[in-house]
Write a protein that holds these residues in place. Structure first.
Motif, PDB file in Angstrom:
ATOM      1  N   LEU A  57       0.837  -1.199   0.000  1.00 10.25           N
ATOM      2  CA  LEU A  57       0.000   0.000   0.000  1.00 10.25           C
ATOM      3  C   LEU A  57       0.877   1.256   0.000  1.00 10.25           C
ATOM      4  O   LEU A  57       0.892   1.991  -0.974  1.00 10.25           O
ATOM      5  CB  LEU A  57      -0.983   0.008   1.170  1.00 10.25           C
ATOM      6  CG  LEU A  57      -2.087   1.053   1.098  1.00 10.25           C
ATOM      7  CD1 LEU A  57      -2.993   0.850  -0.116  1.00 10.25           C
ATOM      8  CD2 LEU A  57      -2.923   1.066   2.369  1.00 10.25           C
ATOM      9  N   ARG A  58       1.580   1.510   1.097  1.00 10.17           N
ATOM     10  CA  ARG A  58       2.585   2.585   1.164  1.00 10.17           C
ATOM     11  C   ARG A  58       3.605   2.148   2.211  1.00 10.17           C
ATOM     12  O   ARG A  58       3.266   1.398   3.121  1.00 10.17           O
ATOM     13  CB  ARG A  58       1.958   3.912   1.655  1.00 10.17           C
ATOM     14  CG  ARG A  58       0.990   4.594   0.731  1.00 10.17           C
ATOM     15  CD  ARG A  58       0.491   5.902   1.377  1.00 10.17           C
ATOM     16  NE  ARG A  58      -0.009   5.698   2.722  1.00 10.17           N
ATOM     17  CZ  ARG A  58      -1.228   5.265   3.039  1.00 10.17           C
ATOM     18  NH1 ARG A  58      -2.090   4.997   2.095  1.00 10.17           N
ATOM     19  NH2 ARG A  58      -1.590   5.103   4.300  1.00 10.17           N
ATOM     20  N   GLU A  94       3.723   7.985   9.015  1.00  8.29           N
ATOM     21  CA  GLU A  94       2.398   7.375   8.805  1.00  8.29           C
ATOM     22  C   GLU A  94       1.606   7.364  10.118  1.00  8.29           C
ATOM     23  O   GLU A  94       0.395   7.545  10.122  1.00  8.29           O
ATOM     24  CB  GLU A  94       2.531   5.940   8.268  1.00  8.29           C
ATOM     25  CG  GLU A  94       2.858   5.860   6.776  1.00  8.29           C
ATOM     26  CD  GLU A  94       1.638   6.082   5.883  1.00  8.29           C
ATOM     27  OE1 GLU A  94       0.507   5.999   6.390  1.00  8.29           O
ATOM     28  OE2 GLU A  94       1.828   6.344   4.679  1.00  8.29           O
ATOM     29  N   ARG A 103       7.969  10.461  -0.148  1.00 10.62           N
ATOM     30  CA  ARG A 103       7.526  10.089  -1.490  1.00 10.62           C
ATOM     31  C   ARG A 103       8.618   9.301  -2.203  1.00 10.62           C
ATOM     32  O   ARG A 103       9.753   9.234  -1.759  1.00 10.62           O
ATOM     33  CB  ARG A 103       7.254  11.349  -2.331  1.00 10.62           C
ATOM     34  CG  ARG A 103       6.186  12.253  -1.792  1.00 10.62           C
ATOM     35  CD  ARG A 103       6.205  13.562  -2.542  1.00 10.62           C
ATOM     36  NE  ARG A 103       7.454  14.284  -2.278  1.00 10.62           N
ATOM     37  CZ  ARG A 103       7.747  15.492  -2.774  1.00 10.62           C
ATOM     38  NH1 ARG A 103       6.889  16.091  -3.579  1.00 10.62           N
ATOM     39  NH2 ARG A 103       8.887  16.084  -2.482  1.00 10.62           N
TER      40      ARG A 103
ATOM     41  N   PRO B  16       6.693  11.608  -9.160  1.00 10.59           N
ATOM     42  CA  PRO B  16       7.836  11.238 -10.007  1.00 10.59           C
ATOM     43  C   PRO B  16       7.514  10.093 -10.969  1.00 10.59           C
ATOM     44  O   PRO B  16       7.979  10.069 -12.095  1.00 10.59           O
ATOM     45  CB  PRO B  16       8.912  10.801  -9.003  1.00 10.59           C
ATOM     46  CG  PRO B  16       8.476  11.329  -7.683  1.00 10.59           C
ATOM     47  CD  PRO B  16       6.991  11.445  -7.730  1.00 10.59           C
ATOM     48  N   LYS B  40      -3.660   4.493  -7.541  1.00 11.85           N
ATOM     49  CA  LYS B  40      -4.001   3.126  -7.156  1.00 11.85           C
ATOM     50  C   LYS B  40      -5.504   2.938  -7.290  1.00 11.85           C
ATOM     51  O   LYS B  40      -6.273   3.874  -7.039  1.00 11.85           O
ATOM     52  CB  LYS B  40      -3.619   2.872  -5.697  1.00 11.85           C
ATOM     53  CG  LYS B  40      -2.138   2.902  -5.456  1.00 11.85           C
ATOM     54  CD  LYS B  40      -1.849   2.725  -3.970  1.00 11.85           C
ATOM     55  CE  LYS B  40      -0.387   2.996  -3.695  1.00 11.85           C
ATOM     56  NZ  LYS B  40      -0.197   3.867  -2.551  1.00 11.85           N
ATOM     57  N   LEU B  66      -6.311   3.685   3.539  1.00 10.99           N
ATOM     58  CA  LEU B  66      -6.139   3.493   2.094  1.00 10.99           C
ATOM     59  C   LEU B  66      -5.413   4.648   1.420  1.00 10.99           C
ATOM     60  O   LEU B  66      -4.716   4.460   0.433  1.00 10.99           O
ATOM     61  CB  LEU B  66      -7.501   3.230   1.427  1.00 10.99           C
ATOM     62  CG  LEU B  66      -8.258   2.014   1.982  1.00 10.99           C
ATOM     63  CD1 LEU B  66      -9.568   1.810   1.229  1.00 10.99           C
ATOM     64  CD2 LEU B  66      -7.403   0.754   1.910  1.00 10.99           C
ATOM     65  N   ASN B  68      -2.930   8.275   2.186  1.00 11.15           N
ATOM     66  CA  ASN B  68      -2.217   9.140   3.127  1.00 11.15           C
ATOM     67  C   ASN B  68      -2.545  10.565   2.703  1.00 11.15           C
ATOM     68  O   ASN B  68      -1.999  11.070   1.721  1.00 11.15           O
ATOM     69  CB  ASN B  68      -0.713   8.883   3.063  1.00 11.15           C
ATOM     70  CG  ASN B  68       0.058   9.808   4.003  1.00 11.15           C
ATOM     71  OD1 ASN B  68      -0.475  10.804   4.487  1.00 11.15           O
ATOM     72  ND2 ASN B  68       1.302   9.477   4.256  1.00 11.15           N
ATOM     73  N   VAL B  71      -0.272  13.466   1.286  1.00  8.22           N
ATOM     74  CA  VAL B  71       0.213  13.547  -0.101  1.00  8.22           C
ATOM     75  C   VAL B  71      -0.759  12.988  -1.136  1.00  8.22           C
ATOM     76  O   VAL B  71      -0.515  13.103  -2.332  1.00  8.22           O
ATOM     77  CB  VAL B  71       1.566  12.805  -0.274  1.00  8.22           C
ATOM     78  CG1 VAL B  71       2.717  13.636   0.253  1.00  8.22           C
ATOM     79  CG2 VAL B  71       1.548  11.448   0.388  1.00  8.22           C
TER      80      VAL B  71
END
Lengths: 229, 80
Positions: A57-58, A94, A103, B16, B40, B66, B68, B71
């Motif tokens: 996900l991240r 997070e 990023r 990017p 996504k 799901l 953030n 950003v």
């Protein structure tokens, strides 16, 4: 002083952190699994690098809901020292313990090399053994270390002296060359470079040692002050 | 009930990956591409719930995990 090194599924710098504490400080240190629900025995929590939960996900998005993270928030609230390195930094952002987000690198490439950092704030428990403005060599190893925060947050970071380290030559596109920041109180620090990989001559640089000595000196000062009272 | 969730990097934040893909399209001759953002897409099966309840829950899921929101932006569609 007692250190905890958190271990998530996919952490891969936990051993480096453990060894750094053991070799540089010789203080007691434990691995603490992500399911732990009590960190009260520890004075400093290290959140190591790696790819926790596969970066699904991240980076850090799933780890932040691990049971141990409630305890990390509690420890931070109590003023204990929390140091997040690389994936640890991503997890702390997070979790909302540090502002901003990391990023994808501007170059889209995984960057793995030595970088020169400038110590922007040496008035923190993690940087007090460095000179103000000191330049140190610490390696990076990340694909998503491009720090971002909005203009308002950046203004706050500057005003509160929360920018701990800047890159001399920006490797990833980070806002204002930021390599590491603290929370407002200064007891939580997150950084993309790896000080735990910079504690041994054989690895090319020992400039990370002073981060660990800073932590113990800060703790001793607090501790002794408490005893005197 | 089914939810489709779309998460993209905010307009104000550089993407990017999007820039790289856009460059690749340009080099293939698709010069008309003025901007491109990679995001996504997630599909969620929610069982038997009302549209209103599902919307509330999915919004909460987006805010908590799901996306953030520092950003990323999100939007969702409900079906069924």
């Amino acid at each position: 002083m007692k250190f905890a090194v958190l271990v998530f599924p996919g952490s891969n710098c936990d051993v480096d952190c453990y060894k750094a504490v053991e070799q540089v400080l010789g203080e007691p240190v434990d691995y603490v699994w992500h399911t732990a629900t009590d960190l009260s025995a520890y004075d400093c929590i290290l959140v190591p690098g790696g790819f926790s939960y596969g970066d699904y996900l991240r980076c850090g998005a799933i780890s932040r809901f691990a049971p141990v993270m409630n305890e990390v928030a509690k420890a931070a609230e109590e003023g204990k020292f929390v140091l997040g390195i690389c994936n640890g930094f991503q997890i702390l952002t997070e979790a909302g313990l540090l502002p901003g987000a990391l990023r994808r690198n501007m170059s889209m490439k995984f960057a793995c090399r030595d970088t020169v950092l400038k110590v922007e704030n040496n008035d923190t428990p993690f940087t007090r053994d460095y000179a103000a403005g000191e330049e140190i060599v610490i390696p990076i190893a990340h694909g998503e270390g491009n720090y971002y925060c909005d203009e308002e947050t950046l203004e706050e970071l500057r005003a509160n002296n929360q920018i701990a380290f800047r890159y001399k030559s920006n490797p990833n596109g980070s806002v204002e060359d930021i390599a590491g920041i603290t929370n407002k109180a200064g007891n939580v620090l997150g950084m993309m470079p790896h000080p735990e990989r910079a504690v041994n001559e054989i690895l090319g640089t020992t400039d990370g040692k002073k981060m660990f000595t800073s932590i113990i000196n800060a703790w001793r000062e607090q501790h002794d002050a408490a005893n005197v009272r | 009930m089914k939810a489709k969730v779309y998460v993209t990097i905010k307009q104000s934040v550089l993407d990017p990956q999007g820039v790289a893909v856009q460059g690749a399209l340009h080099s293939l001759g698709f010069e008309e591409v003025e901007s491109l953002r990679v995001g996504k897409y997630m599909e969620l099966e929610l069982g038997d719930v009302s549209q209103e309840a599902a919307g509330e829950r999915v919004k909460e899921m987006c805010e908590k995990l799901l996306a953030n929101t520092v950003v990323e932006d999100y939007r969702y569609e409900l079906e069924g």
